[in-house]
Design an enzyme around this catalytic site. Structure first.
Site, PDB file in Angstrom:
ATOM      1  N   ASN A  33     -24.307 -14.527  21.729  1.00 31.49           N
ATOM      2  CA  ASN A  33     -24.738 -14.682  20.337  1.00 31.49           C
ATOM      3  C   ASN A  33     -24.450 -16.140  19.976  1.00 31.49           C
ATOM      4  OD1 ASN A  33     -23.571 -13.202  17.200  1.00 31.49           O
ATOM      5  ND2 ASN A  33     -25.464 -14.258  17.622  1.00 31.49           N
ATOM      6  N   GLN A  73     -27.596 -18.029  14.616  1.00 30.27           N
ATOM      7  CA  GLN A  73     -27.058 -18.374  13.296  1.00 30.27           C
ATOM      8  C   GLN A  73     -26.657 -19.842  13.237  1.00 30.27           C
ATOM      9  OE1 GLN A  73     -25.628 -15.384  14.676  1.00 30.27           O
ATOM     10  NE2 GLN A  73     -26.766 -13.988  13.366  1.00 30.27           N
ATOM     11  N   ASN A 103     -28.674 -17.047   8.840  1.00 29.10           N
ATOM     12  CA  ASN A 103     -29.342 -16.357   9.931  1.00 29.10           C
ATOM     13  C   ASN A 103     -30.545 -17.144  10.444  1.00 29.10           C
ATOM     14  OD1 ASN A 103     -27.773 -14.128  10.497  1.00 29.10           O
ATOM     15  ND2 ASN A 103     -28.844 -12.778   9.069  1.00 29.10           N
ATOM     16  N   CYS A 144     -19.934 -13.107  10.000  1.00 24.95           N
ATOM     17  CA  CYS A 144     -20.382 -13.102  11.396  1.00 24.95           C
ATOM     18  C   CYS A 144     -19.144 -13.154  12.279  1.00 24.95           C
ATOM     19  CB  CYS A 144     -21.303 -14.282  11.693  1.00 24.95           C
ATOM     20  SG  CYS A 144     -21.875 -14.311  13.415  1.00 24.95           S
ATOM     21  N   ASN A 160     -18.781 -12.963  15.679  1.00 16.49           N
ATOM     22  CA  ASN A 160     -18.831 -13.847  16.845  1.00 16.49           C
ATOM     23  C   ASN A 160     -18.690 -15.305  16.436  1.00 16.49           C
ATOM     24  OD1 ASN A 160     -19.135 -11.906  18.922  1.00 16.49           O
ATOM     25  ND2 ASN A 160     -21.303 -11.684  18.424  1.00 16.49           N
ATOM     26  N   HIS A 194     -23.853  -2.468   7.476  1.00 15.63           N
ATOM     27  CA  HIS A 194     -24.258  -1.917   8.757  1.00 15.63           C
ATOM     28  C   HIS A 194     -24.552  -0.440   8.628  1.00 15.63           C
ATOM     29  CE1 HIS A 194     -23.302  -5.228  11.639  1.00 15.63           C
ATOM     30  NE2 HIS A 194     -22.568  -5.624  10.613  1.00 15.63           N
ATOM     31  N   ASN A 233     -27.955  -4.242   8.850  1.00 15.11           N
ATOM     32  CA  ASN A 233     -27.873  -4.390  10.298  1.00 15.11           C
ATOM     33  C   ASN A 233     -27.907  -3.003  10.925  1.00 15.11           C
ATOM     34  OD1 ASN A 233     -27.051  -7.439  10.602  1.00 15.11           O
ATOM     35  ND2 ASN A 233     -25.719  -6.621   9.003  1.00 15.11           N
ATOM     36  N   GLU A 266     -29.924  -7.248  14.335  1.00 13.68           N
ATOM     37  CA  GLU A 266     -29.245  -7.974  13.257  1.00 13.68           C
ATOM     38  C   GLU A 266     -30.213  -8.311  12.138  1.00 13.68           C
ATOM     39  OE1 GLU A 266     -26.261 -10.939  13.569  1.00 13.68           O
ATOM     40  OE2 GLU A 266     -26.161 -10.733  15.751  1.00 13.68           O
ATOM     41  N   CYS A 283     -23.034  -8.758  18.611  1.00 11.88           N
ATOM     42  CA  CYS A 283     -22.842  -8.856  17.168  1.00 11.88           C
ATOM     43  C   CYS A 283     -21.420  -8.416  16.869  1.00 11.88           C
ATOM     44  CB  CYS A 283     -23.850  -7.972  16.427  1.00 11.88           C
ATOM     45  SG  CYS A 283     -23.617  -7.947  14.634  1.00 11.88           S
ATOM     46  N   GLY A 284     -20.574  -9.344  16.448  1.00  7.48           N
ATOM     47  CA  GLY A 284     -19.175  -9.040  16.199  1.00  7.48           C
ATOM     48  C   GLY A 284     -18.976  -8.066  15.064  1.00  7.48           C
ATOM     49  N   THR A 285     -19.688  -8.274  13.944  1.00  3.88           N
ATOM     50  CA  THR A 285     -19.528  -7.341  12.835  1.00  3.88           C
ATOM     51  C   THR A 285     -20.114  -5.981  13.187  1.00  3.88           C
ATOM     52  OG1 THR A 285     -21.549  -8.138  11.748  1.00  3.88           O
ATOM     53  CG2 THR A 285     -19.444  -9.133  11.063  1.00  3.88           C
ATOM     54  N   GLY A 286     -21.174  -5.962  14.013  1.00  3.73           N
ATOM     55  CA  GLY A 286     -21.721  -4.693  14.477  1.00  3.73           C
ATOM     56  C   GLY A 286     -20.721  -3.930  15.327  1.00  3.73           C
TER      57      GLY A 286
END
Length: 271
Positions: free
Chosen positions: A13, A47, A68, A77, A79, A154, A185, A202, A211-214
């Site tokens: 990412n 991003q 984004n 974000c 990542n 998400h 997301n 995303e 995707c870190g938040t994912g």
């Protein structure tokens, strides 16, 4: 005006980082962020990350803004947070649009305290009150998802095999559904041997390698459903993150990040 940039990635990412903490830049616009992120005519990234002085230096060491691929500014974000931790080099409190997060660099990566997840329907947000743990909605074979806000919104679907889901087709349909006024997301995940395998569409970026938040949202949803225990490994196409969360607490995300190269560009050539 010649502007330096750092190209970085977390599990594939990828980000263009502009460090304006010491030397201010002109105002970033949606058009400029989109032009810089374009992989054919710009530098190319998922991003664009803009580092600036903190609004209040007593609360944070610096500010991180996230744009984004489509140029839209978003709240969080994971990542990118690890990449910024690696770039900064020491522990830091970082102001984001979703609140202050804490970064701790480690060998080859970082751990990030992403704050506490939110589950109330109006915190996601949804356009109507719904049970966010088993939402009574579906899109074709994707049904009964969880909704979690981990700094950004998400929706998480648990399936037998995430690779069989046409996420490139269903992802944008769900992202833009009126149920999600701020868009969303989209995560599809399977659970096996106490670990999670995950693919993510995303918001504003499309399919990404990680995707870190994912990963945070999906781990939280799986822990809430008692499908896994914390800490849990989340396997994404680009690699693996470790997510640690216990109900009532904050989320810690750990994983690698890497600098790819540095360069510069003419500000007026884009946007």
């Amino acid at each position: 005006m010649r502007i330096p940039f750092i190209k970085m990635h977390g599990l594939g990412n990828d980000f263009v980082v502009l460090d304006a903490r010491a030397d201010a830049l002109p105002e970033m616009t949606r058009a400029k962020a989109k032009a810089l992120a374009d992989r054919n005519t710009g530098i190319g990234c998922d991003q664009l990350i803009l580092l600036q002085p903190a609004t209040d230096g007593s609360l944070a060491d610096f500010r991180m803004r996230i744009f984004n691929h489509d140029g839209g500014e978003v709240e969080a974000c994971g990542n990118a947070s690890r990449a910024v931790a690696l770039l900064h080099g020491t522990s830091a409190r970082v102001e984001t649009a979703s609140g202050t997060i804490s970064l701790t660099p480690s060998e080859g990566g970082a751990s990030v305290d992403m704050g506490a997840p939110r589950f109330d329907w109006d915190a996601i947000p949804l356009d109507q009150p719904l049970d966010t743990m088993h939402m009574p909605v579906g899109w074709e074979a994707l049904e009964a998802p969880d909704a979690v806000n981990v700094g950004n919104p998400h929706v998480v679907f648990f399936v037998d095999d995430e690779h069989t889901v046409e996420l490139d087709r269903l992802g944008p349909l769900i992202e833009h559904d009126p149920l999600f006024p701020d868009r969303v997301n989209v995560n599809v995940a399977s659970v096996s041997s106490g670990a999670i395998s995950l693919r993510v569409w995303e918001r504003g970026a499309g399919l990404t390698r990680a995707c870190g938040t994912g990963a945070c949202a999906t781990a939280v949803a799986a822990i809430r459903r008692k499908l896994v225990t914390s800490p849990v490994a989340v396997h994404l196409p680009g690699g693996t993150l470790t997510i640690d969360w216990h109900p009532g607490g904050t989320i810690t995300m750990s994983g690698p990040a890497q600098e790819s190269f540095r360069g510069s560009f003419e500000w007026d050539d884009f946007g």
